[in-house]
Design an enzyme around this catalytic site. Structure first.
Site, short mmCIF file in Angstrom:
data_model
loop_
_atom_site.label_atom_id
_atom_site.label_comp_id
_atom_site.label_asym_id
_atom_site.label_seq_id
_atom_site.Cartn_x
_atom_site.Cartn_y
_atom_site.Cartn_z
N LYS A 150 0.82 -1.13 0.13
CA LYS A 150 -0.06 -0.04 -0.09
C LYS A 150 0.81 1.07 -0.02
CE LYS A 150 -3.73 -1.82 2.82
NZ LYS A 150 -4.63 -1.39 3.90
N ASP A 164 -8.35 1.08 4.18
CA ASP A 164 -8.78 0.02 4.51
C ASP A 164 -9.31 -0.69 3.29
OD1 ASP A 164 -8.99 -1.74 7.05
OD2 ASP A 164 -10.69 -2.07 6.06
N SER A 165 -8.93 -1.90 2.96
CA SER A 165 -9.27 -2.56 1.51
C SER A 165 -9.40 -4.02 1.68
CB SER A 165 -8.25 -2.10 0.53
OG SER A 165 -6.95 -2.15 1.08
N PHE A 186 0.85 -6.84 -4.90
CA PHE A 186 0.65 -7.49 -3.50
C PHE A 186 -0.41 -8.13 -3.36
CE2 PHE A 186 -1.76 -4.89 -0.89
CZ PHE A 186 -2.10 -3.71 -1.66
N GLY A 187 -0.40 -9.15 -2.28
CA GLY A 187 -1.60 -9.46 -1.72
C GLY A 187 -2.27 -10.38 -2.76
N LYS A 228 -1.66 0.05 -12.52
CA LYS A 228 -2.54 -0.60 -11.69
C LYS A 228 -2.93 0.85 -10.76
CE LYS A 228 -3.08 -2.93 -7.36
NZ LYS A 228 -2.42 -3.54 -6.17
N HIS A 282 -8.83 0.21 -7.49
CA HIS A 282 -9.60 0.97 -6.49
C HIS A 282 -8.74 1.83 -5.48
CE1 HIS A 282 -7.01 -2.34 -5.10
NE2 HIS A 282 -7.38 -2.42 -3.94
P1 IMP Z 1 -6.36 -4.08 5.75
O1 IMP Z 1 -4.84 -3.48 6.11
O2 IMP Z 1 -7.24 -4.66 6.43
O3 IMP Z 1 -6.81 -2.98 4.87
O4 IMP Z 1 -5.91 -5.22 4.64
C1 IMP Z 1 -6.05 -5.15 3.23
C2 IMP Z 1 -5.71 -6.49 2.51
O5 IMP Z 1 -6.56 -6.54 1.35
C3 IMP Z 1 -4.45 -6.50 1.96
O6 IMP Z 1 -3.51 -7.21 2.94
C4 IMP Z 1 -4.56 -7.41 0.92
O7 IMP Z 1 -4.58 -9.00 1.32
C5 IMP Z 1 -5.86 -7.23 0.46
N1 IMP Z 1 -5.62 -6.14 -0.71
C6 IMP Z 1 -6.13 -4.77 -0.55
N2 IMP Z 1 -5.78 -3.95 -1.60
C7 IMP Z 1 -5.07 -4.98 -2.37
C8 IMP Z 1 -4.43 -4.83 -3.73
O8 IMP Z 1 -4.32 -3.72 -4.57
N3 IMP Z 1 -4.10 -5.79 -4.33
C9 IMP Z 1 -4.12 -7.05 -3.70
N4 IMP Z 1 -4.51 -7.40 -2.41
C10 IMP Z 1 -5.07 -6.23 -1.91
#
Ligand code: IMP
Length: 210
Positions: A13, A87-88, A169-170, A192, A197
């Site tokens: 992020k 938060d995503s 990532f993720g 990207k 989002h």
């Molecule tokens: P947060 O810290 O609770 O907002 O966690 C967000 C989690 O959602 C991340 O650790 C990823 O697992 C997933 N995530 C959010 N945005 C993305 C992205 O842009 N790409 C891939 N995974 C994402």
């Protein structure tokens, strides 16, 4: 130059947010904001303690408020800094919205994403292409002069048949974007940021700040 403290410890992020501000939030080629990762300002701050809400909005608000409070006690004044929290997560329709707001903790925070992909792809083996719809959701919360504003954005896509790509990532390697015929992990970072989002939510944040 105004400081923006980014209330996250997620390197993926931070990279995307920093890049966005460097490339987009400029005047005469100069950046308008100085992006400070949380770890540089408040090392060891337990942000996860504030991620227990039921919605992205709730979590983003909690995180931004906690960091603004903590930073306010340091040698900063309200005029010197803004705080931005993200938060995503990924919402998969065929899995009733999972992993959703709990995306970071799905199967355990330390679980490698390769194992999470195995589980998701296994659970979706019988799901035909047209029903593999999914979306990334991002809610940004901005603390600005004592107030919190939130900005929500999404990107629609689908769960790929297998993980592809090394970028991002993720969950990026299993998030297929029909318009580009590739996964989010195959896109260069600038691209990207243009469509994601997070990029769309950041655009709203920057418009608000300007
Ligand atoms: P947060 O810290 O609770 O907002 O966690 C967000 C989690 O959602 C991340 O650790 C990823 O697992 C997933 N995530 C959010 N945005 C993305 C992205 O842009 N790409 C891939 N995974 C994402």
């Amino acid at each position: 130059m105004k400081n923006i403290i980014v209330a996250t410890n997620n390197i993926g992020k931070i990279t995307e947010i920093k890049r966005y501000f460097e490339e987009v939030a400029c005047a005469d080629g100069q950046p308008l904001f100085n992006i400070l990762p949380l770890g540089d300002v408040l090392p060891n701050f337990d942000l996860e303690a504030f991620e227990d809400g039921n919605t992205f909005e709730e979590n983003a608000r909690k995180k931004v408020a906690a960091v603004a409070r903590a930073v306010g006690c340091r040698p900063f004044n309200d005029e010197d800094f803004y705080v931005l929290a993200d938060d995503s997560g990924l919402e998969i329709d065929a899995l009733n919205g999972l992993p959703g707001v709990d995306s970071a903790n799905f199967m355990g925070r330390e679980t490698p994403y390769s194992l999470r992909f195995d589980k998701i792809l296994h659970d979706m083996l019988d799901i035909p292409n047209e029903d593999r719809t999914a979306r990334f959701i991002c809610v940004m919360a901005l603390y600005i002069e004592g107030e919190i504003k939130t900005f929500r954005a999404t990107i629609e896509g689908a769960v790929a048949d297998k993980p592809i790509g090394n970028g991002g990532f993720g969950y990026d390697p299993i998030f297929y974007i029909p318009k580009f015929d590739c996964t989010a992990a195959e896109l260069p970072l600038w691209q990207k940021n243009e469509i994601s989002h997070r990029g769309k939510a950041l655009k709203m944040v920057v418009n608000h700040l300007k």
